[in-house]
Design an enzyme around this catalytic site. Structure first.
Site, short mmCIF file in Angstrom:
data_model
loop_
_atom_site.label_atom_id
_atom_site.label_comp_id
_atom_site.label_asym_id
_atom_site.label_seq_id
_atom_site.Cartn_x
_atom_site.Cartn_y
_atom_site.Cartn_z
N PRO A 10 4.56 -12.31 6.87
CA PRO A 10 3.50 -12.78 7.76
C PRO A 10 2.17 -12.05 7.60
O PRO A 10 2.13 -10.83 7.42
CB PRO A 10 4.07 -12.55 9.16
N ASN A 11 1.12 -12.85 7.66
CA ASN A 11 -0.28 -12.41 7.65
C ASN A 11 -0.78 -11.99 6.27
O ASN A 11 -1.98 -11.74 6.11
CB ASN A 11 -0.53 -11.28 8.67
N ARG A 18 -9.57 -9.67 5.61
CA ARG A 18 -9.67 -8.76 6.75
C ARG A 18 -9.13 -7.39 6.35
O ARG A 18 -8.32 -7.30 5.44
CB ARG A 18 -8.83 -9.26 7.95
N TYR A 23 -5.94 -2.81 3.12
CA TYR A 23 -5.23 -3.66 2.17
C TYR A 23 -6.03 -4.01 0.91
O TYR A 23 -5.52 -4.70 0.03
CB TYR A 23 -4.75 -4.93 2.87
N ASN A 74 7.57 -8.26 -0.24
CA ASN A 74 6.78 -7.54 0.76
C ASN A 74 7.01 -8.28 2.08
O ASN A 74 6.35 -9.29 2.35
CB ASN A 74 5.30 -7.52 0.41
N ALA A 77 5.36 -7.34 8.40
CA ALA A 77 5.87 -6.79 9.66
C ALA A 77 7.38 -6.99 9.84
O ALA A 77 8.03 -6.21 10.55
CB ALA A 77 5.12 -7.40 10.84
N HIS A 80 10.03 -4.12 9.49
CA HIS A 80 10.37 -3.17 10.55
C HIS A 80 11.20 -3.79 11.67
O HIS A 80 11.58 -3.09 12.61
CB HIS A 80 9.07 -2.59 11.14
N ASP A 87 20.18 -9.11 6.25
CA ASP A 87 21.47 -9.79 6.02
C ASP A 87 21.37 -10.74 4.83
O ASP A 87 22.27 -10.82 4.00
CB ASP A 87 21.91 -10.55 7.27
N GLU A 98 11.22 -3.58 -2.99
CA GLU A 98 10.41 -3.72 -1.76
C GLU A 98 9.02 -3.15 -2.05
O GLU A 98 8.90 -2.03 -2.56
CB GLU A 98 11.10 -2.92 -0.65
N HIS A 100 5.09 -2.39 -0.51
CA HIS A 100 4.08 -2.33 0.56
C HIS A 100 2.76 -1.92 -0.04
O HIS A 100 2.70 -0.95 -0.81
CB HIS A 100 4.50 -1.34 1.66
N ILE A 101 1.74 -2.65 0.29
CA ILE A 101 0.41 -2.39 -0.26
C ILE A 101 -0.10 -1.04 0.25
O ILE A 101 -0.63 -0.23 -0.50
CB ILE A 101 -0.56 -3.53 0.15
N SER A 102 0.06 -0.82 1.54
CA SER A 102 -0.39 0.44 2.15
C SER A 102 0.75 1.47 2.11
O SER A 102 1.92 1.11 1.93
CB SER A 102 -0.81 0.19 3.60
N ARG A 107 1.11 5.82 8.25
CA ARG A 107 0.60 4.97 9.32
C ARG A 107 1.44 5.19 10.60
O ARG A 107 2.10 6.20 10.74
CB ARG A 107 0.59 3.52 8.84
N ARG A 111 6.08 1.92 11.59
CA ARG A 111 6.11 1.41 10.20
C ARG A 111 6.95 2.31 9.30
O ARG A 111 7.10 2.04 8.11
CB ARG A 111 4.69 1.31 9.64
#
Ligand code: CA2
Length: 144
Positions: A10-11, A18, A23, A74, A77, A80, A87, A98, A100-102, A107, A111
């Site tokens: 998501p997002n 943004r 990011y 990725n 959210a 977490h 599953d 896996e 993650h950009i950040s 953080r 997270r």
């Protein structure tokens, strides 16, 4: 050609639009183009997807389980929160990277925990969008 799913949660459709301080400036379309370029170099067919819906990501994982050689994910959210994605990934007998950009570890505390890390073969965090081609290179080695 070996198929690799690159899944985004998501997002991430807002990437480059943004919060560039977290990011970066690249859009998700830029990330997809780079994944396709590296995929071609590595002889991988890339199935690149993004969704804001948990069920859709789970359905793509089920698809990957049947036809793919590996998954880059990725989960955003959902990393977490989602036992359901954990599953689904646990039902796959595939290497899973896996991304993650950040750097999630510098953080907020919420997270720092990832359900997906319980099943991931490896984790890349804090390399910006470069984490995606790095993940594909690693998968290329693993499934080569
Ligand atoms: O660092 C990452 O890649 C994350 O998976 C990104 C997620 C966040 O919830 C994770 O903790 C770490 C958030 C993705 C939202 O992406 C946006 C991009 C641009 C603007 C707004 C959101």
């Amino acid at each position: 050609m070996r198929i690799v799913y690159v899944l985004n949660g998501p997002n991430l459709n807002l990437l480059g639009k943004r919060q560039p301080e977290i990011y970066g400036h690249e859009t998700l379309a830029d990330v997809e183009a780079e994944c396709r370029r590296v995929g071609t170099e590595l002889g991988l067919e890339i199935r690149f997807h993004q969704s804001n819906a948990e069920f859709q990501i789970i359905d793509w994982i089920h698809e990957a389980r049947e036809i793919a050689a590996g998954i880059v994910i990725n989960p955003a959210a959902f990393t977490h929160t989602s036992v359901a994605i954990l599953d689904a990934l646990n039902a796959c007998d595939l290497p899973i990277i896996e991304v993650h950009i950040s750097n999630v570890h510098k953080r907020e505390a919420f997270r720092h925990h990832s359900y997906v890390s319980l099943v991931a073969t490896g984790v890349i965090a804090g390399f910006g969008t470069q984490g995606y081609p790095l993940a594909l290179q690693r998968l290329g080695r693993l499934i080569g």
